[in-house]
Design a protein around this motif. Structure first.
Motif, short mmCIF file in Angstrom:
data_model
loop_
_atom_site.label_atom_id
_atom_site.label_comp_id
_atom_site.label_asym_id
_atom_site.label_seq_id
_atom_site.Cartn_x
_atom_site.Cartn_y
_atom_site.Cartn_z
N UNK A 108 35.71 36.89 51.45
CA UNK A 108 35.79 37.87 50.37
C UNK A 108 36.54 37.20 49.22
N UNK A 109 36.10 37.43 47.99
CA UNK A 109 36.79 36.89 46.82
C UNK A 109 37.80 37.94 46.34
N UNK A 110 39.03 37.51 46.21
CA UNK A 110 40.13 38.41 45.83
C UNK A 110 40.75 37.95 44.53
N UNK A 111 40.99 38.90 43.63
CA UNK A 111 41.73 38.65 42.38
C UNK A 111 43.18 39.07 42.64
N UNK A 128 22.72 39.23 37.92
CA UNK A 128 22.36 39.53 36.54
C UNK A 128 22.10 38.24 35.77
N UNK A 129 22.92 37.23 35.99
CA UNK A 129 22.76 35.93 35.33
C UNK A 129 21.43 35.29 35.72
N UNK A 166 42.66 42.57 44.48
CA UNK A 166 41.45 43.39 44.37
C UNK A 166 40.28 42.60 44.90
N UNK A 167 39.51 43.21 45.78
CA UNK A 167 38.30 42.58 46.31
C UNK A 167 37.23 42.64 45.23
N UNK A 168 36.90 41.48 44.65
CA UNK A 168 35.92 41.41 43.57
C UNK A 168 34.62 40.77 44.02
N UNK A 169 34.42 40.68 45.32
CA UNK A 169 33.24 40.03 45.88
C UNK A 169 31.95 40.67 45.36
N UNK A 203 29.10 39.00 42.85
CA UNK A 203 27.72 38.86 43.31
C UNK A 203 26.77 39.55 42.33
N UNK A 204 27.14 40.72 41.84
CA UNK A 204 26.30 41.45 40.87
C UNK A 204 26.20 40.66 39.57
#
Length: 181
Positions: free
Chosen positions: A140-143, A176-177, A164-167, A171-172
């Motif tokens: 999980x990517x965390x800030x 979008x990119x 904050x879990x920014x996973x 991914x969104x």
């Protein structure tokens, strides 16, 4: 949290960790005290109430809240942190954060940086992002937002972090990119 009570030339210090001090109603510390020492009992009751209130505050926070001691051991983790990681708090308290919850590829480097910060050799990084590993092995990517914890003499005793879990968001953004190119 620390509560200090002075009574007739004796000092009793009672440490309270709001997330892990889950003792029975009549705590071992209290049983050792004489029944007549109502002032001390009242101080212990106040400390318990403060601990419980702090625990409730931390448990309503939607982000991971984590405290590490000088050795990188987990001393506090809130309910959201346990849910993100997939552990019960009793399985995490006392464990080394870097070997338990960080990907193997980065835990040595992260631990080395942590030691430098604790020793006062490097400044704390107030905000950064990195991966953690859940109980099931998922990353999980965390800030993270971080601050040093110090004692009364301004000696560094640990680090307090909220993450904050920014996973899903990352991914969104990546999806979008891809659709734009």
């Amino acid at each position: 949290m620390r509560t200090k009570t002075e009574t007739e030339n004796k000092t009793v210090t009672h440490s309270v960790n709001p997330m892990t001090d889950r003792r029975s109603e009549r705590e071992p510390t209290e049983r050792m005290l004489p029944e007549s020492d109502s002032e001390l009992r009242e101080a212990l009751q106040t400390a318990r109430q403060e601990r419980d209130k702090a625990r409730r505050y931390l448990d309503i926070v939607a982000d991971l809240v984590l405290s590490l001691d000088r050795d990188g051991r987990i001393t506090l983790i809130n309910r959201a942190g346990c849910q993100i990681l997939g552990y019960d708090d009793s399985e995490l308290i006392g464990k080394h954060w870097f070997t338990t919850c960080q990907p193997t590829r980065v835990h040595r480097q992260a631990r080395a940086r942590f030691r430098q910060v604790i020793a006062g050799e490097k400044p704390i990084i107030a905000y950064y992002q990195n991966h953690i590993v859940t109980r099931t092995g998922q990353e999980r990517l965390i800030a993270w937002h971080n601050m040093l914890l110090t004692d009364g003499d301004d000696k560094i005793v640990g680090i307090l972090s909220s993450g904050e879990d920014i996973t899903a968001r990352k991914q969104a953004e990546e999806q979008a990119r891809k659709h734009l190119t």
